[in-house]
Design an enzyme around this catalytic site. Structure first.
Site, PDB file in Angstrom:
ATOM      1  N   ALA A  65     -92.504 -14.968   9.904  1.00  0.00           N
ATOM      2  CA  ALA A  65     -92.415 -15.814  11.387  1.00  0.00           C
ATOM      3  C   ALA A  65     -92.678 -17.258  11.053  1.00  0.00           C
ATOM      4  O   ALA A  65     -93.056 -17.539   9.882  1.00  0.00           O
ATOM      5  CB  ALA A  65     -93.484 -15.340  12.507  1.00  0.00           C
ATOM      6  N   GLY A 108     -93.325 -11.109   9.190  1.00  0.00           N
ATOM      7  CA  GLY A 108     -92.245 -10.939  10.102  1.00  0.00           C
ATOM      8  C   GLY A 108     -91.190 -10.572   9.498  1.00  0.00           C
ATOM      9  O   GLY A 108     -90.153  -9.861  10.043  1.00  0.00           O
ATOM     10  N   GLU A 111     -91.232  -6.994   8.539  1.00  0.00           N
ATOM     11  CA  GLU A 111     -91.530  -6.165   9.815  1.00  0.00           C
ATOM     12  C   GLU A 111     -89.978  -6.100  10.307  1.00  0.00           C
ATOM     13  O   GLU A 111     -89.657  -5.020  10.786  1.00  0.00           O
ATOM     14  CB  GLU A 111     -92.141  -6.982  10.831  1.00  0.00           C
ATOM     15  CG  GLU A 111     -93.721  -6.631  10.426  1.00  0.00           C
ATOM     16  CD  GLU A 111     -94.905  -7.613  11.114  1.00  0.00           C
ATOM     17  OE1 GLU A 111     -94.520  -8.625  11.466  1.00  0.00           O
ATOM     18  OE2 GLU A 111     -95.919  -6.975  11.645  1.00  0.00           O
ATOM     19  N   GLU A 131     -99.842 -12.023   5.865  1.00  0.00           N
ATOM     20  CA  GLU A 131    -100.584 -12.560   7.064  1.00  0.00           C
ATOM     21  C   GLU A 131    -102.062 -12.745   6.862  1.00  0.00           C
ATOM     22  O   GLU A 131    -102.722 -13.890   7.366  1.00  0.00           O
ATOM     23  CB  GLU A 131    -100.353 -11.760   8.329  1.00  0.00           C
ATOM     24  CG  GLU A 131     -98.845 -11.666   8.893  1.00  0.00           C
ATOM     25  CD  GLU A 131     -98.018 -10.744   8.322  1.00  0.00           C
ATOM     26  OE1 GLU A 131     -98.526 -10.023   7.311  1.00  0.00           O
ATOM     27  OE2 GLU A 131     -97.208 -10.270   8.769  1.00  0.00           O
TER      28      GLU A 131
HETATM   29  N1  DAK Z   1     -92.869 -20.300   8.194  1.00  0.00           N
HETATM   30  C1  DAK Z   1     -92.468 -21.870   8.296  1.00  0.00           C
HETATM   31  N2  DAK Z   1     -92.031 -22.310   7.062  1.00  0.00           N
HETATM   32  C2  DAK Z   1     -91.914 -21.599   6.020  1.00  0.00           C
HETATM   33  C3  DAK Z   1     -92.263 -20.205   5.978  1.00  0.00           C
HETATM   34  C4  DAK Z   1     -92.770 -19.743   7.178  1.00  0.00           C
HETATM   35  N3  DAK Z   1     -93.065 -18.251   7.151  1.00  0.00           N
HETATM   36  N4  DAK Z   1     -91.989 -19.882   4.625  1.00  0.00           N
HETATM   37  C5  DAK Z   1     -91.492 -20.825   3.933  1.00  0.00           C
HETATM   38  N5  DAK Z   1     -91.460 -22.150   4.748  1.00  0.00           N
HETATM   39  C6  DAK Z   1     -90.854 -23.449   4.263  1.00  0.00           C
HETATM   40  C7  DAK Z   1     -91.932 -24.002   3.594  1.00  0.00           C
HETATM   41  O1  DAK Z   1     -92.988 -24.485   4.213  1.00  0.00           O
HETATM   42  C8  DAK Z   1     -91.113 -25.136   2.654  1.00  0.00           C
HETATM   43  O2  DAK Z   1     -90.707 -26.051   3.632  1.00  0.00           O
HETATM   44  P1  DAK Z   1     -90.705 -27.684   3.325  1.00  0.00           P
HETATM   45  O3  DAK Z   1     -92.350 -27.835   2.474  1.00  0.00           O
HETATM   46  O4  DAK Z   1     -89.717 -27.482   2.278  1.00  0.00           O
HETATM   47  O5  DAK Z   1     -90.575 -28.418   4.704  1.00  0.00           O
HETATM   48  C9  DAK Z   1     -89.839 -24.214   2.581  1.00  0.00           C
HETATM   49  O6  DAK Z   1     -89.785 -23.207   3.398  1.00  0.00           O
HETATM   50  C10 DAK Z   1     -89.838 -23.429   1.255  1.00  0.00           C
HETATM   51  O7  DAK Z   1     -91.036 -22.934   1.000  1.00  0.00           O
HETATM   52  P2  DAK Z   1     -91.769 -23.207  -0.250  1.00  0.00           P
HETATM   53  O8  DAK Z   1     -91.795 -24.662  -1.002  1.00  0.00           O
HETATM   54  O9  DAK Z   1     -93.190 -22.720   0.086  1.00  0.00           O
HETATM   55  O10 DAK Z   1     -91.246 -22.248  -1.345  1.00  0.00           O
HETATM   56  P3  DAK Z   1     -91.909 -21.557  -2.609  1.00  0.00           P
HETATM   57  O11 DAK Z   1     -90.752 -20.979  -3.278  1.00  0.00           O
HETATM   58  O12 DAK Z   1     -92.786 -22.398  -3.453  1.00  0.00           O
HETATM   59  O13 DAK Z   1     -92.741 -20.264  -2.033  1.00  0.00           O
HETATM   60  C11 DAK Z   1     -93.004 -18.366  -0.464  1.00  0.00           C
HETATM   61  C12 DAK Z   1     -92.056 -19.276  -1.419  1.00  0.00           C
HETATM   62  C13 DAK Z   1     -92.129 -17.497   0.481  1.00  0.00           C
HETATM   63  C14 DAK Z   1     -94.194 -17.702  -1.372  1.00  0.00           C
HETATM   64  C15 DAK Z   1     -94.022 -19.441   0.319  1.00  0.00           C
HETATM   65  O14 DAK Z   1     -93.061 -20.215   1.100  1.00  0.00           O
HETATM   66  C16 DAK Z   1     -94.976 -18.896   1.314  1.00  0.00           C
HETATM   67  O15 DAK Z   1     -95.871 -18.376   1.086  1.00  0.00           O
HETATM   68  N6  DAK Z   1     -94.502 -18.712   2.789  1.00  0.00           N
HETATM   69  C17 DAK Z   1     -95.132 -18.017   3.556  1.00  0.00           C
HETATM   70  C18 DAK Z   1     -95.037 -16.536   3.708  1.00  0.00           C
HETATM   71  C19 DAK Z   1     -95.863 -15.997   4.951  1.00  0.00           C
HETATM   72  O16 DAK Z   1     -96.975 -16.201   4.885  1.00  0.00           O
HETATM   73  N7  DAK Z   1     -95.262 -15.423   5.830  1.00  0.00           N
HETATM   74  C20 DAK Z   1     -96.033 -14.817   6.865  1.00  0.00           C
HETATM   75  C21 DAK Z   1     -96.046 -15.612   8.044  1.00  0.00           C
HETATM   76  S1  DAK Z   1     -96.791 -15.034   9.381  1.00  0.00           S
HETATM   77  C22 DAK Z   1     -94.719 -12.170  15.978  1.00  0.00           C
HETATM   78  C23 DAK Z   1     -94.083 -11.711  15.574  1.00  0.00           C
HETATM   79  C24 DAK Z   1     -94.108 -11.836  14.136  1.00  0.00           C
HETATM   80  C25 DAK Z   1     -94.935 -12.336  13.536  1.00  0.00           C
HETATM   81  C26 DAK Z   1     -96.001 -13.191  14.194  1.00  0.00           C
HETATM   82  C27 DAK Z   1     -95.766 -12.941  15.675  1.00  0.00           C
HETATM   83  N8  DAK Z   1     -94.494 -12.230  17.691  1.00  0.00           N
HETATM   84  C28 DAK Z   1     -93.428 -11.389  18.116  1.00  0.00           C
HETATM   85  C29 DAK Z   1     -95.438 -12.848  18.583  1.00  0.00           C
HETATM   86  C30 DAK Z   1     -95.270 -12.724  12.079  1.00  0.00           C
HETATM   87  C31 DAK Z   1     -96.064 -13.366  11.568  1.00  0.00           C
HETATM   88  C32 DAK Z   1     -95.735 -13.746  10.143  1.00  0.00           C
HETATM   89  O17 DAK Z   1     -94.843 -13.583   9.698  1.00  0.00           O
END
Ligand code: DAK
Length: 257
Positions: A65, A108, A111, A131
């Protein structure tokens, strides 16, 4: 209506939906989810569409997400946005959905993938529920569907460490159906979609319903449910056609009735 964050391509018998926010690894923001669910609602009503493929790009299926979009939300904001209602519609989609995954399928994204019915992955695919690393936990099925798919201890490992697992491991764990080289993952998903689109649609629909039922019922209740769907198919023209075609040694022609 043109879409901002998805690309929809109708093929013969199936439709390909590609998530398209490559600059943020297809992070799932509210607008993208709206477009996705609205599209699925249209596809559900379209008799020409018998299967759907959901894909990202080579680098990411979806990295979760959109963290930036929800960072400042309060619990009440989250409640009132009621985004889960949208996710529930994906879970209840009646036609088969194949996820074609390459690169990141995280949070997400993982998921969303698990809401699909089958998963074809590229060798570069990486799966995770990270998360925990941003102070929350999975909220769209990650503790439930993942546990049913891979069992308790592996689900605990993924949810509590936030570590990513590689495609081969995900295959061994039973999270996905098949791993192929990255240049073929979409082609492979298309071949599966074509094959499924060639089957009798009513039987496909009732079979999907029955398999999903197995995830939330007792064996007794599930067998009863399966039996009712099985009986129901004997009211379809396709059952008569399928069995007669077999006896007459010809190819069946499905009517979807
Ligand atoms: N959200 C927003 N931006 C994201 C993102 C995300 N989940 N994942 C990556 N990006 C963005 C980065 O901020 C970066 O943007 P800029 O800095 O260039 O503006 C760009 O994508 C490229 O990412 P990286 O520079 O970080 O790329 P790397 O190759 O170095 O790293 C990575 C890739 C996937 C390891 C890293 O980006 C990362 O750790 N990303 C976050 C992964 C994460 O934590 N995912 C879980 C998020 S929480 C809901 C339903 C579902 C959910 C919640 C509520 N409801 C229905 C209410 C789910 C929650 C989640 O998924």
């Amino acid at each position: 209506m043109p879409h901002q964050f998805i690309i929809v391509t109708k093929q013969d018998g199936y439709t390909l939906i590609q998530l398209n926010r490559p600059e943020v690894l297809n992070a799932l923001n509210i607008k993208l989810m709206e477009e996705l669910v609205d599209t699925l609602e249209l596809l559900e009503k379209d008799d020409e569409v018998r299967c759907v493929i959901l894909a990202g790009n080579e680098k990411a299926f979806a990295a979760g997400a959109d963290i930036k979009e929800m960072a400042d939300a309060s619990a009440i904001d989250m409640l009132m946005r009621d985004q889960f209602a949208r996710w529930d519609k994906i879970r209840k989609f009646k036609k088969p959905i194949i996820a074609a995954v390459s690169g990141f399928a995280l949070g997400g994204g993982c998921e969303l993938m698990m809401s699909c019915d089958m998963v074809i992955a590229s060798e570069t695919a990486k799966f995770g529920q990270p998360e925990i690393n941003i102070g929350v936990m999975p909220g769209a099925g990650g503790t439930q569907r993942l546990t049913r798919a891979v069992g308790k201890v592996k689900a605990m490992e993924m949810v509590m460490t936030g570590r990513m697992i590689a495609a081969e491991e995900a295959l061994r764990w039973g999270l996905i159906n098949k791993v192929v080289p990255v240049e073929y993952y979409l082609e492979e998903a298309k071949a599966w979609a074509k094959e499924i689109a060639s089957k009798p649609p009513v039987a496909i629909r009732l079979a999907k319903e029955a398999v999903l039922k197995a995830l939330d019922t007792t064996i007794e209740g599930g067998l009863e449910f399966e039996r009712k769907n099985f009986y129901l198919l004997f009211a379809s023209e396709d059952q008569k056609e399928g069995m007669n075609a077999f006896a007459e040694k010809r190819k069946a022609e499905w009517k979807g009735k």
